[in-house]
Motif scaffolding. Structure first.
Motif, mmCIF file in Angstrom:
data_model
loop_
_atom_site.group_PDB
_atom_site.id
_atom_site.type_symbol
_atom_site.label_atom_id
_atom_site.label_comp_id
_atom_site.label_asym_id
_atom_site.label_seq_id
_atom_site.Cartn_x
_atom_site.Cartn_y
_atom_site.Cartn_z
ATOM 1 N N ARG A 147 17.262 -69.946 95.828
ATOM 2 C CA ARG A 147 16.051 -69.308 95.259
ATOM 3 C C ARG A 147 16.245 -67.716 95.717
ATOM 4 O O ARG A 147 15.113 -67.333 96.282
ATOM 5 C CB ARG A 147 14.823 -70.021 95.864
ATOM 6 N N GLY A 148 17.559 -67.304 95.679
ATOM 7 C CA GLY A 148 17.603 -65.762 96.046
ATOM 8 C C GLY A 148 17.688 -65.472 97.384
ATOM 9 O O GLY A 148 17.686 -64.385 97.931
ATOM 10 N N LYS A 149 17.768 -66.421 98.171
ATOM 11 C CA LYS A 149 17.876 -66.336 99.573
ATOM 12 C C LYS A 149 19.282 -66.351 99.942
ATOM 13 O O LYS A 149 20.184 -67.032 99.576
ATOM 14 C CB LYS A 149 17.088 -67.254 100.446
ATOM 15 N N GLY A 150 19.623 -65.524 101.109
ATOM 16 C CA GLY A 150 20.822 -65.891 101.745
ATOM 17 C C GLY A 150 22.397 -65.250 101.247
ATOM 18 O O GLY A 150 23.244 -66.060 101.330
ATOM 19 N N ASP A 151 22.055 -64.131 100.340
ATOM 20 C CA ASP A 151 23.468 -63.703 99.828
ATOM 21 C C ASP A 151 24.447 -63.284 100.743
ATOM 22 O O ASP A 151 25.732 -63.706 100.697
ATOM 23 C CB ASP A 151 23.091 -62.374 98.872
ATOM 24 N N TYR A 152 24.026 -63.121 102.192
ATOM 25 C CA TYR A 152 24.867 -62.765 103.169
ATOM 26 C C TYR A 152 25.896 -64.121 103.386
ATOM 27 O O TYR A 152 26.986 -63.800 103.530
ATOM 28 C CB TYR A 152 24.157 -62.350 104.241
ATOM 29 N N PHE A 153 25.146 -65.155 103.488
ATOM 30 C CA PHE A 153 26.080 -66.305 103.757
ATOM 31 C C PHE A 153 26.727 -66.750 102.631
ATOM 32 O O PHE A 153 27.906 -67.127 102.903
ATOM 33 C CB PHE A 153 24.926 -67.414 104.199
ATOM 34 N N GLN A 154 26.470 -66.267 101.418
ATOM 35 C CA GLN A 154 27.292 -66.810 100.307
ATOM 36 C C GLN A 154 28.466 -65.802 100.325
ATOM 37 O O GLN A 154 29.554 -66.222 100.041
ATOM 38 C CB GLN A 154 26.459 -66.462 98.967
ATOM 39 N N GLY A 155 28.297 -64.698 100.729
ATOM 40 C CA GLY A 155 29.334 -63.858 101.002
ATOM 41 C C GLY A 155 30.488 -64.195 101.788
ATOM 42 O O GLY A 155 31.642 -63.854 101.690
ATOM 43 N N VAL A 156 29.831 -64.557 102.971
ATOM 44 C CA VAL A 156 30.833 -65.038 104.161
ATOM 45 C C VAL A 156 31.510 -66.327 103.437
ATOM 46 O O VAL A 156 32.667 -66.280 103.923
ATOM 47 C CB VAL A 156 29.900 -65.223 105.282
ATOM 48 N N LEU A 157 30.858 -67.058 102.794
ATOM 49 C CA LEU A 157 31.448 -68.387 102.105
ATOM 50 C C LEU A 157 32.845 -67.897 101.253
ATOM 51 O O LEU A 157 33.971 -68.429 101.241
ATOM 52 C CB LEU A 157 30.534 -69.127 101.568
ATOM 53 N N PHE A 158 32.558 -66.655 100.465
ATOM 54 C CA PHE A 158 33.625 -66.291 99.795
ATOM 55 C C PHE A 158 34.664 -65.973 100.632
ATOM 56 O O PHE A 158 35.996 -65.947 100.082
ATOM 57 C CB PHE A 158 33.304 -64.944 98.959
ATOM 58 N N LEU A 159 34.537 -65.453 101.941
ATOM 59 C CA LEU A 159 35.599 -65.004 102.726
ATOM 60 C C LEU A 159 36.511 -66.209 103.079
ATOM 61 O O LEU A 159 37.685 -65.814 103.744
ATOM 62 C CB LEU A 159 35.117 -64.145 103.899
#
Length: 264
Positions: A147-159
């Motif tokens: 629901r649009g929350k936690g883009d930071y965590f998604q970015g870390v997952l990409f790493l």
């Protein structure tokens, strides 16, 4: 929404075909060698792109829950077709390896394809299930359930993909019997460090980052985190631990061979 998805569906198979064709025409490689190297090349490029996107996203988000970055959902959509493509590419690699081992002609028939597919699923069942899980669970989790929350965590997952190029290079070097080269040794050290840092420590770090954000003890985070986060971590983290164990065992075996005196 359909634009990045369609672009990924064209880009990854297209790059594979272009790379395979170039290796065959320009360098005169066999079909099998071109397939194996092209598969690793596409995986490495996807990893570089994902890691770059992850760095841009995570470094741009000051508030780990509320800050947004357009690249987050765009790259999820773009990369999702990669996992479907990669399963097929891994099967092609398995097929050509079996052809080399059996010294058979490359003309497939129904029985041979079924046998190869069965062997592939037995050998790569965890990787196939991982890719299916990424599409069936992580795709809706990243686009809808957050629901649009936690883009930071998604970015870390990409790493997490930062370790993939070294894994791919290691497989190519082994394919060409370069296990004793300096490049293989240096790559092996980087592979161990990057896999441990970007995959093994990934999920503990995500829980730690949220505990700091919410100012709660680390052990309480699983109790307040969404069930999707806990389920994803519970299924993906053991796989990373298992694969890291295999990498360590391979490194120990290789080290043992180097230390063993000739003729012993």
């Amino acid at each position: 929404m359909l634009g990045p998805l369609a672009a990924g569906a064209v880009f990854f198979p297209g790059l594979f075909l272009v790379s395979k064709g170039a290796l065959r025409v320009l360098l005169g490689w066999s079909e099998g060698d071109a397939v194996l190297v092209s598969t690793r090349l596409v995986s490495s490029l996807q990893a570089v792109m994902a890691s770059s996107a992850g760095w841009i996203i995570s470094s741009s988000c000051r508030d780990v829950m509320e800050d947004r970055h357009w690249l987050t959902e765009a790259y999820v959509l773009f990369a999702t077709p990669y996992f479907a493509y990669d399963v097929f590419a891994m099967f092609l690699c398995h097929w050509h390896k079996q052809q080399v081992k059996g010294h058979e002609e490359a003309g497939p028939n129904g029985g041979a394809v079924r046998a190869a597919l069965s062997g592939f699923l037995r050998r790569e069942v965890l990787m196939v299930l991982h890719h299916v899980f990424m599409v069936a669970f992580c795709f809706p989790a990243s686009l809808l359930w957050r629901r649009g929350k936690g883009d930071y965590f998604q970015g870390v997952l990409f790493l997490a993909e930062l370790s993939t190029p070294s894994v791919c290079l290691g497989k190519v070097l082994i394919q060409y019997q370069k296990q004793n080269s300096v490049l293989h040794k240096v790559n092996g050290v980087f592979m161990l460090l990057s896999f441990f840092s970007c995959r093994v420590l990934l999920f503990p770090y995500l829980y730690y980052a949220y505990s700091r954000y919410a100012s709660i003890p680390l052990l309480r985070v699983p109790l307040v985190a969404p069930w999707q986060c806990n389920l994803g971590a519970a299924l993906l983290w053991p796989l990373q631990l298992y694969w890291f164990t295999l990498i360590c065992r391979g490194a120990l075996r290789q080290s043992g061979r180097r230390q063993k005196p000739p003729g012993s």
